[in-house]
Structures are given as structure tokens and as C-alpha cells.
Design a protein around this motif. Structure first.
Motif, PDB file in Angstrom:
ATOM      1  N   THR A  27      -2.681   8.069   4.984  1.00 52.91           N
ATOM      2  CA  THR A  27      -2.672   6.705   5.527  1.00 52.91           C
ATOM      3  C   THR A  27      -3.073   6.719   6.994  1.00 52.91           C
ATOM      4  O   THR A  27      -2.974   7.744   7.668  1.00 52.91           O
ATOM      5  N   HIS A  58       2.476   5.538  -5.348  1.00 55.61           N
ATOM      6  CA  HIS A  58       1.544   5.262  -4.257  1.00 55.61           C
ATOM      7  C   HIS A  58       0.753   3.975  -4.507  1.00 55.61           C
ATOM      8  O   HIS A  58       0.255   3.369  -3.552  1.00 55.61           O
ATOM      9  N   HIS A  61       2.250   1.304  -2.438  1.00 57.14           N
ATOM     10  CA  HIS A  61       2.401   1.529  -0.991  1.00 57.14           C
ATOM     11  C   HIS A  61       1.976   0.274  -0.238  1.00 57.14           C
ATOM     12  O   HIS A  61       0.976  -0.364  -0.574  1.00 57.14           O
ATOM     13  N   THR A  69      -0.455  -4.477  -0.449  1.00 58.34           N
ATOM     14  CA  THR A  69      -0.563  -3.397  -1.431  1.00 58.34           C
ATOM     15  C   THR A  69      -2.005  -3.398  -1.941  1.00 58.34           C
ATOM     16  O   THR A  69      -2.776  -4.330  -1.662  1.00 58.34           O
TER      17      THR A  69
END
Length: 227
Positions: A27, A58, A61, A69
Motif C-alpha cells: 500500500t 485484502h 482493505h 475499498t
């Protein structure tokens, strides 16, 4: 990794993952993952590639400031096929971004009827309200997407006023959204002592994240390598 994903550079992205051992679930400092970036422009082959190589968790996330998201980003940008890929992998339809809106609310607000249908078929909740008390059909009406509003009503969706007989009047809601304040209203208890500085800092964070997702700057990438 972020820029490769944002631009749909699958061969280079695959090289970085498979040969250079970079993690596909890395990220930026703002919490933007390659998957979220790829979903902005509906880069389906890259989305498939990443989904096959990251843990299911994930997929849900969320970015640091906006709370985006992958599914919310794909829905808000009208990428039906990308939505189908994410749903097939188990993406959560009910997660909310920072303004309280879910994926279907983002799709409705921007008039993407096909995306709305796909999300409804996946079981998206039509009764959820955002931070301002609006439902998906409210957002469609507010943004002049009559076709989407009609579709949602046909599927059983109701406006916040329909569901709540004693709801705040529409005029009052509009005034609140504009920032108007009743002169008789007392200041909220517990408000920050320096509210201006808090708001300014929040706006800076949101602006930088928006710019990154718009491809106008890359941010700093935290690339994690597999040892």
C-alpha cells in the motif's frame, strides 16, 4: 506498484510480483493498494491477477482518509465487470467509506444502473443510510438519475423519509448540507477547540488521496518484498 496498477501495466506488474518478489498487497502511505488503484479504471486483467495472489481479506482493505475499498471504487466509477470479479472473490458489499456510503450507494449516486443491478443481485442492502441519512434511492434522486431511482424503487428501495415518518424535513436536510445553522441552535458540546485546524488537516489528507486515485500524483509507495 501503485502507478503500474493505476495505468493497467499488467506485464510490468506481473514482473515485479513474480520476478522481483514485490507484494501485490502493498500500500501507499495513504493506504491505497494496487487493487484499489486498478479498480478505478476497471483494469480487469490486472484485477484478476491481483485477486488471485492476495488473501481474501485484502479485497476489503480500506484507504486511510476516504475509506475506499476496491468494490466501492469500482462501483463509483461504473465498472460492472470489475464488480463481478470482486464479488466472485467474496468482496463485502456493506463496507462504508468515510461518508457512510456503501458500494451500491456510490453506484446509485453516479447513475450506474448496471452496477446497481449487479450489487442488488449480490444482496446489497438497499435500506442503508449514509452519514447524512440518505439511502441509495435518495442519492439517485438527488443527482438526477431518474432511471436508477426508478430501478431501485422497483426493487423495493425506499427513501429515508418513506422509511422514517418523523424524519427531518427535506428543507432542513438541505440547509444542513449547505452548512446553514439555526441562529437559536447552541454550539455542539465537546467540539474541538481549534476546529478550523482540524478541518484543514482533514481536507489536505482527502485532497492528496483523491489526487493519487486520479493518477495526478503517485504518493510514496511502501513496497514490501518477500524475504
Amino acid at each position: 506498484m501503485f502507478n503500474l496498477a493505476l495505468n493497467g501495466e499488467l506485464p510490468l506488474f506481473a514482473y515485479m510480483v513474480e520476478d522481483q518478489k514485490c507484494r501485490p498487497d502493498c500500500t501507499t502511505t495513504l493506504g491505497i493498494s494496487p487493487l484499489i488503484a486498478a479498480c478505478r479504471y476497471g483494469n480487469d486483467p490486472l484485477v484478476e491477477f491481483i485477486c488471485a495472489r492476495v488473501p481474501r481479506a485484502h479485497l476489503d482493505h480500506q484507504t486511510t482518509s476516504l475509506g475506499l475499498t476496491a468494490l466501492i471504487n469500482a462501483s463509483g466509477n461504473g465498472h460492472e465487470s470489475t464488480i463481478r470479479i470482486l464479488l466472485s472473490r467474496g468482496a463485502d458489499t456493506e463496507l462504508k467509506r468515510s461518508n457512510g456510503q456503501t458500494a451500491i450507494m456510490q453506484a446509485a449516486a453516479r447513475g450506474f444502473a448496471d452496477c446497481v443491478r449487479v450489487l442488488v443481485d449480490a444482496g446489497a442492502d438497499l435500506s442503508t443510510r449514509d452519514g447524512d441519512g440518505r439511502t441509495a434511492v435518495d442519492l439517485a434522486v438527488e443527482n438526477d438519475h431518474a432511471d436508477v431511482a426508478a430501478l431501485l424503487r422497483a426493487l423495493g428501495a425506499q427513501t429515508a423519509t418513506q422509511r422514517l415518518p418523523n424524519a427531518e424535513p427535506a428543507e432542513s436536510v438541505q440547509a444542513r448540507l449547505r452548512g446553514d445553522q439555526d441562529p437559536q441552535q447552541q454550539p455542539t458540546r465537546g467540539a474541538p477547540a481549534n476546529a478550523f485546524e482540524w478541518v484543514r488537516a482533514a481536507c489536505v489528507g482527502l485532497a492528496v488521496e483523491w489526487l493519487c486515485l486520479g493518477g495526478m500524483c503517485g504518493g510514496q509507495i511502501d513496497v514490501q518484498r518477500v524475504s
